[in-house]
Design a protein around this motif. Structure first.
Motif, short mmCIF file in Angstrom:
data_model
loop_
_atom_site.label_atom_id
_atom_site.label_comp_id
_atom_site.label_asym_id
_atom_site.label_seq_id
_atom_site.Cartn_x
_atom_site.Cartn_y
_atom_site.Cartn_z
N THR A 110 52.50 -10.70 49.45
CA THR A 110 53.59 -11.17 48.60
C THR A 110 53.07 -11.50 47.21
O THR A 110 53.66 -11.12 46.19
CB THR A 110 54.25 -12.42 49.21
N ILE A 111 51.94 -12.21 47.15
CA ILE A 111 51.35 -12.57 45.85
C ILE A 111 50.93 -11.32 45.08
O ILE A 111 51.22 -11.17 43.89
CB ILE A 111 50.13 -13.51 46.07
N VAL A 112 50.24 -10.40 45.78
CA VAL A 112 49.81 -9.16 45.14
C VAL A 112 51.02 -8.38 44.62
O VAL A 112 51.02 -7.88 43.48
CB VAL A 112 49.00 -8.28 46.12
N GLY A 113 52.05 -8.28 45.45
CA GLY A 113 53.23 -7.52 45.06
C GLY A 113 53.92 -8.09 43.84
O GLY A 113 54.27 -7.36 42.91
N LEU A 114 54.07 -9.43 43.79
CA LEU A 114 54.74 -10.06 42.66
C LEU A 114 53.96 -9.90 41.36
O LEU A 114 54.54 -9.68 40.29
CB LEU A 114 54.99 -11.54 42.97
N PHE A 115 52.65 -9.99 41.44
CA PHE A 115 51.83 -9.89 40.24
C PHE A 115 51.62 -8.45 39.76
O PHE A 115 51.36 -8.22 38.58
CB PHE A 115 50.47 -10.56 40.46
#
Length: 448
Positions: A110-115
C-alpha cells in the motif's frame, strides 16, 4: 455456515476438477467484474478519457499486486500438501504464517503503491489528458489494497482444503455491492473516476470482512485465531520457497505489461481505450483457464501430499483437454460477437476499431493458452514454481520486449504490436511441453 470441502485425492478426476473449477470460474468472473464495471460505467457516463485513465491504471495495479498473489499461491500449495498428508498441526502453522505475511505485505505494498503512482504513470508515458484521472483512480485503489489481499489469501486457504464455494458466495455479494456503488457514485453523484475507485474499495472491504468472519468462526481445523497469527521460520521459508518465484514471475510479467502500455500510449486516448477494453474482454476469455489453473494446482498439491503420483499426470492431461474444449467455445463466441462486446464499453468508432483489430490478432492463437495455464498450475502444485517463473519471464518479458523493440523500429502499424502476445504464447507453450515430457519434475513429498 458449514461447507463440505472436496477431497481431490480420490474418485473421478474429471468430476473432481469440474466440481472444484466451476465455483472458481464463477468467482473469477465476478473478480473480473470489479474493474470491468468500473470501465463500463466511466466509459459510458464520463467519457473516453476516463475510460483510458482506468485502462492505463490497470497494468500498474497488476504489477504491484502480482508479487503478493504469487506469495499467496505458494501458501496455498503448502497448505494443500499438508492437508493431503493429513498433517493438521503443520497446516495450521502454514495458515497463520500466511495471514501474518498478508498483513505485512499488505501494508508495505500500500505504501509503495501510494508513493509510486505518479512516477510510474509518468514512466509509461500516460498522456496528459488522462494523467490526473489515472492518478486519482490508482491512488484510491491502493488505499484499499490490503482488503483485496486479505480476501485473496483467505480464499486461497479455503480452496487449499477443498472449499471453493464460499469464496464464490462472498465474491458475488461484494461484486453486486461494487456494481450498485459504481452506478450510484459515478452516474448518480457525478464523482467520475473517483466514484469508481471508491466503489471498488468499499466492495473489497466487504469481501475481506466476510472471508475473515468465516475463517475465524469455523470449527474446522483451518480456523484462524488472531492470537496465533505470526511467523514460524521453517514454514515461512517453505511458503517463500514456493511463492517467491511465482511472485517474481507475476510482478515481472506485469512490469512487462506496463512497458507494453507505453508502446500503446503513443497512439492516443482512443487506441488506449480500445486496447484497455480488449484486454478486459481478454480477461473474461481467460477466466475458465485461470479456474483450471487454480484447480489443478490444488489437485496436484493434495495428491502429492497423499503420495498419489499416478493421479497427478492424469489430472494434468484431463484438465488440459477440458481447457482446450472451453477455449474453443470462447474463440467462436468472440469471433461472432467480439465487436459488440467492445461497443458495450464505448461507442466511439476509433475505440471499437482498435479493439477489434486486437481481437482478430489474438483469436487464432488462443489455443496455446490452455497449455501454458495448465502446465504452469501443475508445476506450481508440485512445488516447482521456479520453473514456470523462468519460462514465463523469458517468454512474456524478455522475448516480448525484444520483439516490440524491434517491431516498433520497423513499422508504426499497431497490428504488429498486438502480435507480440501470440508470438510469445507459442514460444511459452513449446518450452512448457518440452519440460513436462522430458524432465522428471514429480517430487517426493517432503515432511519437513
Amino acid at each position: 455456515m458449514r461447507e463440505k470441502t472436496i477431497d481431490l485425492t480420490n474418485g473421478s478426476i474429471v468430476k473432481a476438477i469440474l466440481l472444484f473449477s466451476i465455483p472458481l470460474l464463477v468467482g473469477n468472473l465476478f473478480q473480473q467484474l470489479y474493474n470491468a464495471v468500473d470501465s463500463y460505467v466511466v466509459g459510458n457516463y464520463v467519457g473516453t478519457n476516463a475510460l483510458a485513465a482506468v485502462g492505463a491504471s490497470t497494468p500498474v495495479i497488476n504489477m504491484l499486486i502480482g508479487f503478493f498473489m504469487g506469495i499467496s499461491t505458494g501458501a496455498g500449495v503448502v497448505i494443500a500438501q499438508y492437508f493431503g498428508a493429513e498433517e493438521v498441526k503443520k497446516m495450521k502453522l502454514a495458515i497463520h504464517n500466511s495471514m501474518a505475511l498478508t498483513l505485512v505485505l499488505g501494508i508495505a505494498l500500500t505504501i509503495v503503491g501510494l508513493f509510486c503512482t505518479n512516477p510510474l504513470l509518468r514512466a509509461i508515458g500516460v498522456p496528459e489528458e488522462v494523467f490526473s484521472q489515472a492518478s486519482l483512480y490508482l491512488g484510491i485503489y491502493f488505499a484499499g489494497l490490503i482488503f483485496m489481499m486479505v480476501y485473496n489469501m483467505g480464499s486461497g486457504i479455503l480452496r487449499s482444503v477443498g472449499d471453493s464455494k464460499r469464496p464464490l458466495y462472498f465474491l458475488i455479494f461484494s461484486s453486486a455491492v461494487n456494481i450498485v456503488l459504481d452506478f450510484l457514485f459515478v452516474k448518480g453523484f457525478g464523482w467520475g473516476v473517483a466514484g469508481a475507485g471508491y466503489a471498488t474499495l468499499i466492495a473489497q472491504a466487504v469481501s475481506a470482512v466476510m472471508i475473515m468472519y468465516v475463517l475465524m468462526k469455523t470449527d474446522e481445523n483451518y480456523k484462524v485465531s488472531l492470537r496465533s497469527i505470526g511467523f514460524n521460520k521453517s514454514i515461512l521459508l517453505k511458503i517463500i520457497k514456493i511463492g517467491l518465484p511465482t511472485g517474481f514471475q507475476q510482478s515481472i510479467v506485469a512490469l512487462s505489461n506496463v512497458i507494453v502500455q507505453s508502446y500503446i500510449n503513443v497512439y492516443g486516448s482512443s487506441v488506449i481505450a480500445g486496447y484497455s477494453v480488449t484486454i478486459k474482454i481478454d480477461g473474461f476469455v481467460n477466466l475458465p483457464l485461470q479456474a483450471f489453473n487454480m484447480s489443478v494446482t490444488t489437485f496436484v498439491g493434495q495428491n502429492i501430499g497423499a503420495k498419489k503420483y499416478d493421479r497427478v499426470k492424469k489430472g494434468a492431461y484431463m484438465t488440459t483437454a477440458l481447457a482446450m474444449i472451453t477455449i474453443g467455445m470462447f474463440v467462436v463466441l468472440m469471433y461472432l460477437f467480439g465487436r459488440n462486446f467492445i461497443a458495450l464499453f464505448n461507442q466511439e468508432e476509433a475505440v471499437i476499431e482498435a479493439g477489434r483489430l486486437m481481437q482478430l490478432v489474438f483469436l487464432p492463437f488462443y489455443i496455446f493458452l490452455p497449455i501454458n495455464q495448465v502446465i504452469n498450475g501443475v508445476l506450481r502444485g508440485a512445488g516447482r514454481s521456479s520453473v514456470p517463473m523462468y519460462i514465463m519471464v523469458f517468454s512474456f518479458v524478455v522475448l516480448r520486449q525484444a520483439y516490440l523493440f524491434v517491431v516498433t523500429k520497423l513499422t508504426d502499424n499497431i497490428a504488429y504490436i498486438f502480435f507480440g502476445w501470440p508470438v510469445t504464447w507459442i514460444v511459452c507453450s513449446a518450452i512448457f511441453v518440452f519440460y513436462f515430457f522430458k524432465v522428471d519434475w514429480l517430487p517426493q513429498y517432503d515432511n519437513g
